[in-house]
Design an enzyme around this catalytic site. Structure first.
Site, mmCIF file in Angstrom:
data_model
loop_
_atom_site.group_PDB
_atom_site.id
_atom_site.type_symbol
_atom_site.label_atom_id
_atom_site.label_comp_id
_atom_site.label_asym_id
_atom_site.label_seq_id
_atom_site.Cartn_x
_atom_site.Cartn_y
_atom_site.Cartn_z
ATOM 1 N N TYR A 1 38.428 40.767 46.737
ATOM 2 C CA TYR A 1 38.525 41.903 46.309
ATOM 3 C C TYR A 1 39.523 42.598 47.250
ATOM 4 O O TYR A 1 40.331 43.533 46.753
ATOM 5 C CB TYR A 1 37.239 42.509 46.275
ATOM 6 C CG TYR A 1 37.110 43.879 45.708
ATOM 7 C CD1 TYR A 1 37.482 44.193 44.138
ATOM 8 C CD2 TYR A 1 36.914 44.963 46.582
ATOM 9 C CE1 TYR A 1 37.525 45.478 43.835
ATOM 10 C CE2 TYR A 1 36.809 46.297 45.882
ATOM 11 C CZ TYR A 1 36.983 46.378 44.645
ATOM 12 O OH TYR A 1 36.834 47.837 43.995
ATOM 13 N N SER B 1 40.943 51.224 46.163
ATOM 14 C CA SER B 1 39.414 51.267 46.834
ATOM 15 C C SER B 1 39.906 51.326 48.130
ATOM 16 O O SER B 1 40.988 51.029 48.710
ATOM 17 C CB SER B 1 39.018 49.858 46.535
ATOM 18 O OG SER B 1 37.746 49.736 47.275
HETATM 19 P P1 NAD Z 1 32.724 49.273 35.930
HETATM 20 O O1 NAD Z 1 32.441 47.665 36.195
HETATM 21 O O2 NAD Z 1 31.843 50.104 35.754
HETATM 22 O O3 NAD Z 1 33.836 49.330 34.842
HETATM 23 C C1 NAD Z 1 34.798 48.449 34.558
HETATM 24 C C2 NAD Z 1 35.730 48.514 33.424
HETATM 25 O O4 NAD Z 1 36.761 47.430 33.354
HETATM 26 C C3 NAD Z 1 34.492 48.152 32.164
HETATM 27 O O5 NAD Z 1 35.110 49.130 31.143
HETATM 28 C C4 NAD Z 1 35.209 46.874 31.951
HETATM 29 O O6 NAD Z 1 35.042 46.279 30.514
HETATM 30 C C5 NAD Z 1 36.739 46.830 32.235
HETATM 31 N N1 NAD Z 1 37.182 45.536 32.629
HETATM 32 C C6 NAD Z 1 36.942 44.555 33.391
HETATM 33 N N2 NAD Z 1 37.739 43.394 33.526
HETATM 34 C C7 NAD Z 1 38.544 43.761 32.252
HETATM 35 C C8 NAD Z 1 39.653 43.055 32.004
HETATM 36 N N3 NAD Z 1 39.976 41.827 32.204
HETATM 37 N N4 NAD Z 1 40.204 43.688 30.865
HETATM 38 C C9 NAD Z 1 39.950 44.830 30.192
HETATM 39 N N5 NAD Z 1 38.944 45.504 30.878
HETATM 40 C C10 NAD Z 1 38.417 45.088 31.729
HETATM 41 O O7 NAD Z 1 33.928 49.729 37.159
HETATM 42 P P2 NAD Z 1 33.827 51.107 38.069
HETATM 43 O O8 NAD Z 1 33.062 50.999 39.062
HETATM 44 O O9 NAD Z 1 33.977 52.114 37.070
HETATM 45 O O10 NAD Z 1 35.318 50.679 38.645
HETATM 46 C C11 NAD Z 1 36.537 50.893 37.830
HETATM 47 C C12 NAD Z 1 37.616 50.691 39.012
HETATM 48 O O11 NAD Z 1 37.468 51.230 40.167
HETATM 49 C C13 NAD Z 1 37.919 49.222 39.441
HETATM 50 O O12 NAD Z 1 39.127 49.063 39.337
HETATM 51 C C14 NAD Z 1 37.101 49.133 40.654
HETATM 52 O O13 NAD Z 1 37.621 48.071 41.380
HETATM 53 C C15 NAD Z 1 37.484 50.601 41.321
HETATM 54 N N6 NAD Z 1 36.573 50.806 42.156
HETATM 55 C C16 NAD Z 1 35.092 51.124 42.016
HETATM 56 C C17 NAD Z 1 34.241 51.559 43.095
HETATM 57 C C18 NAD Z 1 32.865 51.510 42.831
HETATM 58 O O14 NAD Z 1 32.335 51.934 43.988
HETATM 59 N N7 NAD Z 1 32.464 51.538 41.708
HETATM 60 C C19 NAD Z 1 34.838 51.838 44.340
HETATM 61 C C20 NAD Z 1 36.260 51.556 44.584
HETATM 62 C C21 NAD Z 1 37.166 51.209 43.559
#
Ligand code: NAD
Length: 258
Positions: free
Chosen positions: A155, A142
């Site tokens: 985070y 991130s």
């Molecule tokens: P989301 O919450 O929409 O999806 C997360 C996924 O991870 C889901 O499928 C959930 O079931 C799975 N998950 C959560 N905990 C888990 C665990 N313990 N074991 C297995 N699976 C697990 O999230 P997103 O927004 O798609 O984010 C995906 C990645 O991108 C994450 O690592 C997040 O930190 C990173 N990210 C997201 C953003 C954003 O703005 N959405 C920005 C920067 C980084």
């Protein structure tokens, strides 16, 4: 030919958001994909959507914080696909709280899912990749892995750990045919960001648009990015011709160039 024919990818957190978009992008590029997440119904549905395009996809339930479940996941993915050539460590979770309200349980959970999950999944596939002298590990960190932000100490610490892990393993991988890179997005339009917006609404009393405007102002973005934009960056790091890209921290901060 789209570039990933004959390669197999395992994507954690593949049920929704960025992981689901990455699964689709890699499958459309020719890879067989295995999607894993704690929420089984979501990965089963996403894999079915991918298969409905005539592509190959499998779904597995796994909590990436549990070493035994991760080992079983990798065995199941190998049974289904033959090998794991590409690992996308995408499973992640976030929370926002001022430090005084961050409990030890919250700290540990956020470190566990984001940082320890990345370590465990990588460790479970890495040696075989190195033996075959071909592998791609893409860690979804991130912009919080590179800079600080208000109310996200846990985070931010966890994503800095993911970036540090990426840089160190990339050095360890030199000469082994395995590349290890990270993608650092700003705010993306996913269910995780919806949860952040809901928290801002709760704390400020603003409506959804007001909360979104606050989030964008804080991050310097003019809009939320789309999950497929991040998926494109992941795909680029997985391709055969990306063999010279190692230890890169790819920033997609969503701040548009004027
Ligand atoms: P989301 O919450 O929409 O999806 C997360 C996924 O991870 C889901 O499928 C959930 O079931 C799975 N998950 C959560 N905990 C888990 C665990 N313990 N074991 C297995 N699976 C697990 O999230 P997103 O927004 O798609 O984010 C995906 C990645 O991108 C994450 O690592 C997040 O930190 C990173 N990210 C997201 C953003 C954003 O703005 N959405 C920005 C920067 C980084």
């Amino acid at each position: 030919m789209s570039g990933l024919e004959g390669y197999n990818a395992l994507i954690t957190g593949g049920g929704r958001g960025i992981g689901a978009a990455a699964g689709l992008a890699l499958a459309r590029a020719g890879a067989k994909v295995s999607l894993a997440a704690r929420n089984e119904a979501q990965v089963v549905q996403m894999a079915a959507e991918i298969r409905s395009e005539g592509l190959e996809a499998f779904a597995f339930r796994c909590d990436v914080t549990d070493e035994r479940q991760v080992r079983d996941l990798v065995l199941s993915a190998r049974d289904a696909m033959g090998r794991v050539d590409i690992l996308v460590n995408n499973a992640g979770t976030a929370a926002s709280n001022p430090l005084s309200r961050v409990t030890l349980a919250e700290w540990r959970h956020i470190m566990d899912v984001n940082a320890t999950g990345t370590f465990l999944c990588t460790k479970a596939v890495y040696d075989r990749m190195a033996e075959r002298r071909w592998g791609r590990v893409v860690n979804i960190a991130s912009v919080a892995g590179l800079e600080g932000g208000r109310y996200i100490t846990a985070y931010t610490a966890a994503k800095h750990a993911v970036v540090g892990f990426t840089k160190a393993l990339a050095e360890e991988s030199r000469g082994k045919g395995v590349t290890v890179n990270a993608v650092c997005p700003g705010y993306v339009d996913t269910p995780l960001t919806d949860e952040t917006i809901a928290r801002i609404m709760h704390h400020t009393g603003k409506d959804r648009q007001g909360a979104l405007d606050l989030l964008l102002a804080e991050s310097g973005q003019s809009r939320l990015m789309r999950a497929h934009e991040v998926a494109d960056a992941i795909l680029a790091l997985c391709r055969e011709e990306a063999h010279g890209r190692n230890g890169e921290i790819v920033v997609l901060d969503g701040k548009e160039v004027p």
